[in-house]
Every structure is written in C-alpha cells, then in structure tokens.
Design a protein around this motif. Structure first.
Motif, PDB file in Angstrom:
ATOM      1  N   ALA A   1     -26.199  11.381  -8.924  1.00  0.00           N
ATOM      2  CA  ALA A   1     -24.485  12.378  -8.761  1.00  0.00           C
ATOM      3  C   ALA A   1     -23.749  12.183  -9.568  1.00  0.00           C
ATOM      4  CB  ALA A   1     -24.988  12.892  -7.667  1.00  0.00           C
ATOM      5  N   PRO A   2     -22.701  13.091 -10.028  1.00  0.00           N
ATOM      6  CA  PRO A   2     -21.423  12.234 -11.183  1.00  0.00           C
ATOM      7  C   PRO A   2     -20.352  11.665  -9.897  1.00  0.00           C
ATOM      8  CG  PRO A   2     -21.666  14.814 -11.209  1.00  0.00           C
ATOM      9  CD  PRO A   2     -23.177  14.150  -9.906  1.00  0.00           C
ATOM     10  N   GLY A   3     -20.748  12.519  -9.257  1.00  0.00           N
ATOM     11  CA  GLY A   3     -19.386  11.912  -8.031  1.00  0.00           C
ATOM     12  C   GLY A   3     -18.579  10.466  -8.177  1.00  0.00           C
ATOM     13  N   VAL A   4     -17.604  10.582  -7.314  1.00  0.00           N
ATOM     14  CA  VAL A   4     -16.809   9.480  -7.083  1.00  0.00           C
ATOM     15  C   VAL A   4     -15.771   9.411  -6.559  1.00  0.00           C
ATOM     16  CG1 VAL A   4     -16.258   7.269  -8.632  1.00  0.00           C
ATOM     17  CG2 VAL A   4     -17.375   8.485  -9.317  1.00  0.00           C
ATOM     18  N   LEU A   5     -15.626   8.372  -5.550  1.00  0.00           N
ATOM     19  CA  LEU A   5     -14.418   8.583  -4.373  1.00  0.00           C
ATOM     20  C   LEU A   5     -13.920   6.973  -4.158  1.00  0.00           C
ATOM     21  CD1 LEU A   5     -13.434   9.357  -1.515  1.00  0.00           C
ATOM     22  CD2 LEU A   5     -15.004   7.431  -0.922  1.00  0.00           C
ATOM     23  N   TYR A   6     -12.615   7.563  -4.865  1.00  0.00           N
ATOM     24  CA  TYR A   6     -11.634   6.680  -4.971  1.00  0.00           C
ATOM     25  C   TYR A   6     -10.102   6.826  -3.737  1.00  0.00           C
ATOM     26  CZ  TYR A   6     -13.062   7.531 -10.017  1.00  0.00           C
ATOM     27  OH  TYR A   6     -13.227   7.933 -11.026  1.00  0.00           O
ATOM     28  N   ARG A   7      -9.768   5.383  -3.744  1.00  0.00           N
ATOM     29  CA  ARG A   7      -8.878   5.495  -3.228  1.00  0.00           C
ATOM     30  C   ARG A   7      -7.651   4.991  -3.625  1.00  0.00           C
ATOM     31  NH1 ARG A   7      -6.112   0.842  -0.127  1.00  0.00           N
ATOM     32  NH2 ARG A   7      -6.551   1.654   1.995  1.00  0.00           N
ATOM     33  N   LEU A   8      -6.323   5.378  -3.698  1.00  0.00           N
ATOM     34  CA  LEU A   8      -4.963   5.352  -4.013  1.00  0.00           C
ATOM     35  C   LEU A   8      -4.298   4.691  -3.902  1.00  0.00           C
ATOM     36  CD1 LEU A   8      -6.639   7.690  -6.142  1.00  0.00           C
ATOM     37  CD2 LEU A   8      -4.952   8.479  -6.222  1.00  0.00           C
ATOM     38  N   LYS A   9      -2.935   3.736  -3.471  1.00  0.00           N
ATOM     39  CA  LYS A   9      -2.534   3.080  -3.378  1.00  0.00           C
ATOM     40  C   LYS A   9      -1.515   2.630  -3.776  1.00  0.00           C
ATOM     41  CE  LYS A   9      -4.195  -1.533  -2.917  1.00  0.00           C
ATOM     42  NZ  LYS A   9      -5.529  -0.953  -4.179  1.00  0.00           N
TER      43      LYS A   9
ATOM     44  N   CYS B   1      -4.444  17.189  -5.387  1.00  0.00           N
ATOM     45  CA  CYS B   1      -5.205  15.636  -5.403  1.00  0.00           C
ATOM     46  C   CYS B   1      -4.706  14.640  -5.700  1.00  0.00           C
ATOM     47  CB  CYS B   1      -6.725  16.093  -5.279  1.00  0.00           C
ATOM     48  SG  CYS B   1      -7.839  16.649  -4.338  1.00  0.00           S
ATOM     49  N   GLY B   2      -4.175  13.282  -5.649  1.00  0.00           N
ATOM     50  CA  GLY B   2      -3.617  12.464  -6.286  1.00  0.00           C
ATOM     51  C   GLY B   2      -4.445  12.086  -7.278  1.00  0.00           C
ATOM     52  N   SER B   3      -3.658  11.359  -8.409  1.00  0.00           N
ATOM     53  CA  SER B   3      -4.397  11.044  -9.505  1.00  0.00           C
ATOM     54  C   SER B   3      -3.530   9.573  -9.640  1.00  0.00           C
ATOM     55  CB  SER B   3      -4.257  11.381 -10.619  1.00  0.00           C
ATOM     56  OG  SER B   3      -2.747  11.841 -10.788  1.00  0.00           O
ATOM     57  N   SER B   4      -4.663   8.394 -10.089  1.00  0.00           N
ATOM     58  CA  SER B   4      -3.607   7.000 -10.165  1.00  0.00           C
ATOM     59  C   SER B   4      -4.983   6.075 -11.345  1.00  0.00           C
ATOM     60  CB  SER B   4      -4.006   5.478  -9.270  1.00  0.00           C
ATOM     61  OG  SER B   4      -3.515   4.581  -9.274  1.00  0.00           O
ATOM     62  N   ALA B   5      -3.884   5.428 -11.992  1.00  0.00           N
ATOM     63  CA  ALA B   5      -4.211   4.953 -13.534  1.00  0.00           C
ATOM     64  C   ALA B   5      -5.680   3.546 -13.430  1.00  0.00           C
ATOM     65  CB  ALA B   5      -3.643   4.297 -14.441  1.00  0.00           C
ATOM     66  N   ALA B   6      -5.754   3.529 -11.766  1.00  0.00           N
ATOM     67  CA  ALA B   6      -6.362   1.647 -11.517  1.00  0.00           C
ATOM     68  C   ALA B   6      -7.112   2.222 -10.263  1.00  0.00           C
ATOM     69  CB  ALA B   6      -6.118   0.725 -12.086  1.00  0.00           C
ATOM     70  N   PRO B   7      -7.443   3.158  -9.402  1.00  0.00           N
ATOM     71  CA  PRO B   7      -7.600   3.200  -8.319  1.00  0.00           C
ATOM     72  C   PRO B   7      -8.618   2.169  -8.019  1.00  0.00           C
ATOM     73  CG  PRO B   7      -8.945   5.461  -9.315  1.00  0.00           C
ATOM     74  CD  PRO B   7      -7.674   4.529 -10.557  1.00  0.00           C
ATOM     75  N   ASP B   8      -8.723   2.562  -6.620  1.00  0.00           N
ATOM     76  CA  ASP B   8      -9.862   2.034  -6.553  1.00  0.00           C
ATOM     77  C   ASP B   8     -11.296   2.984  -5.905  1.00  0.00           C
ATOM     78  OD1 ASP B   8      -8.440  -0.722  -5.463  1.00  0.00           O
ATOM     79  OD2 ASP B   8      -8.428  -0.031  -3.895  1.00  0.00           O
ATOM     80  N   VAL B   9     -12.522   2.084  -6.514  1.00  0.00           N
ATOM     81  CA  VAL B   9     -13.670   2.815  -6.517  1.00  0.00           C
ATOM     82  C   VAL B   9     -14.515   2.574  -5.119  1.00  0.00           C
ATOM     83  CG1 VAL B   9     -15.754   2.968  -7.670  1.00  0.00           C
ATOM     84  CG2 VAL B   9     -13.806   3.660  -9.011  1.00  0.00           C
ATOM     85  N   LEU B  10     -14.453   3.447  -4.480  1.00  0.00           N
ATOM     86  CA  LEU B  10     -15.100   3.072  -2.723  1.00  0.00           C
ATOM     87  C   LEU B  10     -17.061   3.547  -2.865  1.00  0.00           C
ATOM     88  CD1 LEU B  10     -13.278   4.289   0.300  1.00  0.00           C
ATOM     89  CD2 LEU B  10     -12.787   2.121  -1.259  1.00  0.00           C
TER      90      LEU B  10
ATOM     91  N   GLN C   1       0.543  -1.334  -0.319  1.00  0.00           N
ATOM     92  CA  GLN C   1       0.091   0.191   0.020  1.00  0.00           C
ATOM     93  C   GLN C   1       1.135   1.224   0.413  1.00  0.00           C
ATOM     94  OE1 GLN C   1      -4.356   0.217   2.051  1.00  0.00           O
ATOM     95  NE2 GLN C   1      -2.788  -0.945   3.701  1.00  0.00           N
ATOM     96  N   GLN C   2       1.791   1.385   0.996  1.00  0.00           N
ATOM     97  CA  GLN C   2       2.573   2.653   1.044  1.00  0.00           C
ATOM     98  C   GLN C   2       1.886   3.574   1.601  1.00  0.00           C
ATOM     99  OE1 GLN C   2       6.136   2.506  -1.995  1.00  0.00           O
ATOM    100  NE2 GLN C   2       5.516   0.860  -2.664  1.00  0.00           N
ATOM    101  N   ALA C   3       2.348   4.655   1.296  1.00  0.00           N
ATOM    102  CA  ALA C   3       0.630   6.227   1.265  1.00  0.00           C
ATOM    103  C   ALA C   3      -0.620   6.046   0.408  1.00  0.00           C
ATOM    104  CB  ALA C   3       1.747   7.907   0.601  1.00  0.00           C
ATOM    105  N   VAL C   4      -1.224   6.044   1.194  1.00  0.00           N
ATOM    106  CA  VAL C   4      -2.862   6.301   0.175  1.00  0.00           C
ATOM    107  C   VAL C   4      -3.537   7.389  -0.004  1.00  0.00           C
ATOM    108  CG1 VAL C   4      -5.322   5.637   1.121  1.00  0.00           C
ATOM    109  CG2 VAL C   4      -2.836   4.155   1.153  1.00  0.00           C
ATOM    110  N   PHE C   5      -3.840   7.942  -0.771  1.00  0.00           N
ATOM    111  CA  PHE C   5      -5.034   8.918  -0.935  1.00  0.00           C
ATOM    112  C   PHE C   5      -6.749   8.778  -1.244  1.00  0.00           C
ATOM    113  CE2 PHE C   5      -2.307  12.608  -2.717  1.00  0.00           C
ATOM    114  CZ  PHE C   5      -3.105  13.622  -2.100  1.00  0.00           C
ATOM    115  N   TYR C   6      -6.860   9.830  -0.227  1.00  0.00           N
ATOM    116  CA  TYR C   6      -7.950   9.416  -0.629  1.00  0.00           C
ATOM    117  C   TYR C   6      -9.303  10.608  -1.484  1.00  0.00           C
ATOM    118  CZ  TYR C   6      -9.729   4.945   2.994  1.00  0.00           C
ATOM    119  OH  TYR C   6      -9.815   4.425   2.598  1.00  0.00           O
ATOM    120  N   VAL C   7      -9.613  10.589  -2.966  1.00  0.00           N
ATOM    121  CA  VAL C   7     -10.272  11.493  -3.454  1.00  0.00           C
ATOM    122  C   VAL C   7     -11.554  11.462  -3.421  1.00  0.00           C
ATOM    123  CG1 VAL C   7      -9.706  13.319  -5.444  1.00  0.00           C
ATOM    124  CG2 VAL C   7      -7.731  11.471  -4.020  1.00  0.00           C
ATOM    125  N   CYS C   8     -12.586  12.539  -3.308  1.00  0.00           N
ATOM    126  CA  CYS C   8     -13.747  13.100  -4.309  1.00  0.00           C
ATOM    127  C   CYS C   8     -13.505  13.404  -4.938  1.00  0.00           C
ATOM    128  CB  CYS C   8     -14.231  13.001  -2.736  1.00  0.00           C
ATOM    129  SG  CYS C   8     -16.080  13.467  -3.333  1.00  0.00           S
TER     130      CYS C   8
END
Length: 288
Positions: A210-218, A230-239, A190-197
């Motif tokens: 509504a169009p918003g998505v909560l992602y978990r980047l690791k 906010c961070g970005s990732s090619a394949a984040p986890d969708v929460l 995992q190392q560092a983790v970013f939560y991005v709405c």
C-alpha cells in the motif's frame, strides 16, 4: 598352497535402474512440493503480518506517548487522518506565594507579570534555555497563541530551603484565577507536533504494498489559528510505510466531565499482498 579367488567384476547401474531411480526422486520431489509449499507460503505470510503488526504497534506507541505527555487540551484534529498536539518533557509545581520564613524566594505574582519563580517539585528533566513553560491551558488555542506560554531564559538552583530550581522566563501574566500551581515544560526542539497519515489507498504497487506513509512533523513553531488541513514539512520523520487506511478520532469530552477525553488511532497496512490492522485507544487528561 591356496590360491586367491579372482576379484569380482564391478557392474554399473543399468538403464532400467536409473529410470526407476529418477522416477522415485521425481515422485518424492512432487510430494514435497505439494505438502511443504503451502506450509512454507503460510509461514512467509505469517511472518509478513507479524512484521507489519510490530511496525504498526511501534508507531502507535510513539503516538500514544506524545498524546499522554501532551499539554492538556492541546490536541487539534483538522481531519480524520491527522492531528496536532504540543508534547511536554515534564512539569512541576511553582511557588504561589512568598516564603514567610526564608528570605529571597521567587513566587508567582497573580496580579502582575512574572519573570521568575521557584520550582518546588523535582523535575524528571531539567529544562534547557529556550524551552517553554505553559500554565493552565484550558483552551487549545491558548498554548498555540502564546497567551499562557513563555520561553525560559535562565535555569538556576536556589538555596535548598527555597526550592529545587529557579526558572527565569520572559515576563508573563499567569492566568487569573488559576490555583493549581502546576506548569508544563515544552521542548524548544519540538514545539508543536503534527502526525499526518498521507497517501493511504487500497491501490497497491507491483510488490503488493500500500502507498500510505505516516509522518511526524516537528519544530515548525506554533500556529495560533486552528488548522483547517493536515500540516506539511520539507523533512518530516517517517514512522510507518505501507499504509492502506488510517483513522484518528479525538473526543475532548468523553464522559461526564471535560477532564476526560479519548483518542482512537486505527491503522491498516498491506505489504506483499498481506494485510494487518491495529486499533488502540487512550484516555486523555484535560485538567491542567
């Protein structure tokens, strides 16, 4: 000899009877529609709101679990719709001085780089090779820059008199003046983790969502510089999906001492034109 009476003739419905029956059925259907349809619509709306609340609660609990298990002082908030932290898988106490009775102990040398040490406390989860140990994280930038973080190169079991485990690490100078004797373990997976709405808006799609998505980047590594976005990732986890608005606020010094931080997490969702909002807060331990 008696004679049987002739069978009685069978008659069908008359046109008047059929019309009366149809009118009665129509009145019954109209009555059911008037009185039952609102109740059914209310049940559907309640079910939608309950499902949204359950989904949001699950996502918020996942975030709080990482917050409570994070390396102290590792939360960074570049914006109100995201935050970064370093989750741990556990931790323990290390040997701070050599054993004067039993030979062969491995203790932390406060004056030089340490390459191995005995773990004196039980570990909830034995670390794997490549995981990191973190010691005395007083500033958020330290764990990200790696000044108090080192990768585990071996995990062995010493004799029972010396400790529970022995961890070999890439040689690291432990922070001077730290006498807590505690370390955290950060999983390499995992190392560092970013939560991005991302994309939250009050503009709904054709389904009323509504169009918003909560992602978990690791597993993107550690960035020494504090994030400005906010961070970005090619394949984040969708929460979570269907987010209308979100707000994450962190106060590193909530109260009289710096050992008490506080984070507030707010999510508002809209699905099928129904809206639900949840807010949770949690105290954050900042003492390494």
């Amino acid at each position: 000899m008696s004679r049987r009476p002739p069978p009685r003739a069978l008659h069908g419905f008359t046109l008047v009877e059929m019309i009366v029956t149809l009118v009665l059925f129509g009145l019954m259907a109209a009555t059911l529609t008037v009185f039952l349809r609102p109740a059914f619509d209310a049940w559907l709306s309640s079910r939608t709101r309950t499902a949204m609340a359950a989904d949001a609660d699950h996502a918020l609990r996942r975030m709080l679990r990482d917050v409570r298990a994070a390396v102290p002082n590792s939360i960074r908030t570049p914006a109100s719709n995201c935050f970064e932290l370093v989750p741990t898988s556990g931790g323990g106490r290390y040997r701070m001085a050599g054993d004067p009775v039993n030979a062969g102990s491995a203790a932390v040398d406060p004056a030089a780089a340490t390459s191995s040490f005995d773990v004196l406390s039980p570990l909830a989860q034995v670390p794997a090779l490549g995981d990191y140990i973190v010691v005395d994280n007083q500033n958020a930038g330290d764990v990200y820059a790696g000044t108090n973080r080192s990768a585990i190169t071996a995990v062995t079991t010493p004799s029972a008199s010396l400790g529970r485990h022995r961890l070999a690490i890439n040689a690291m100078q432990f922070p001077l003046g730290y006498d807590g004797g505690r370390f955290n373990v950060v999983p390499a997976s995992q190392q560092a983790v970013f939560y991005v709405c991302s994309g939250a808006s009050t503009t709904l799609d054709s389904n009323g969502d509504a169009p918003g998505v909560l992602y978990r980047l690791k597993n993107y590594g550690f960035n020494a510089a504090a994030p400005t976005a906010c961070g970005s990732s090619a394949a984040p986890d969708v929460l979570l999906t269907g987010i209308r608005s979100c707000r994450f606020l962190f106060d590193a010094n909530q109260g009289a001492t710096q050992q008490s931080g506080f984070i507030s997490l707010q999510i508002e969702m809209t699905r099928n034109n129904e809206t639900a909002s949840l807010v949770v807060g949690a105290h954050v331990a900042n003492a390494p």
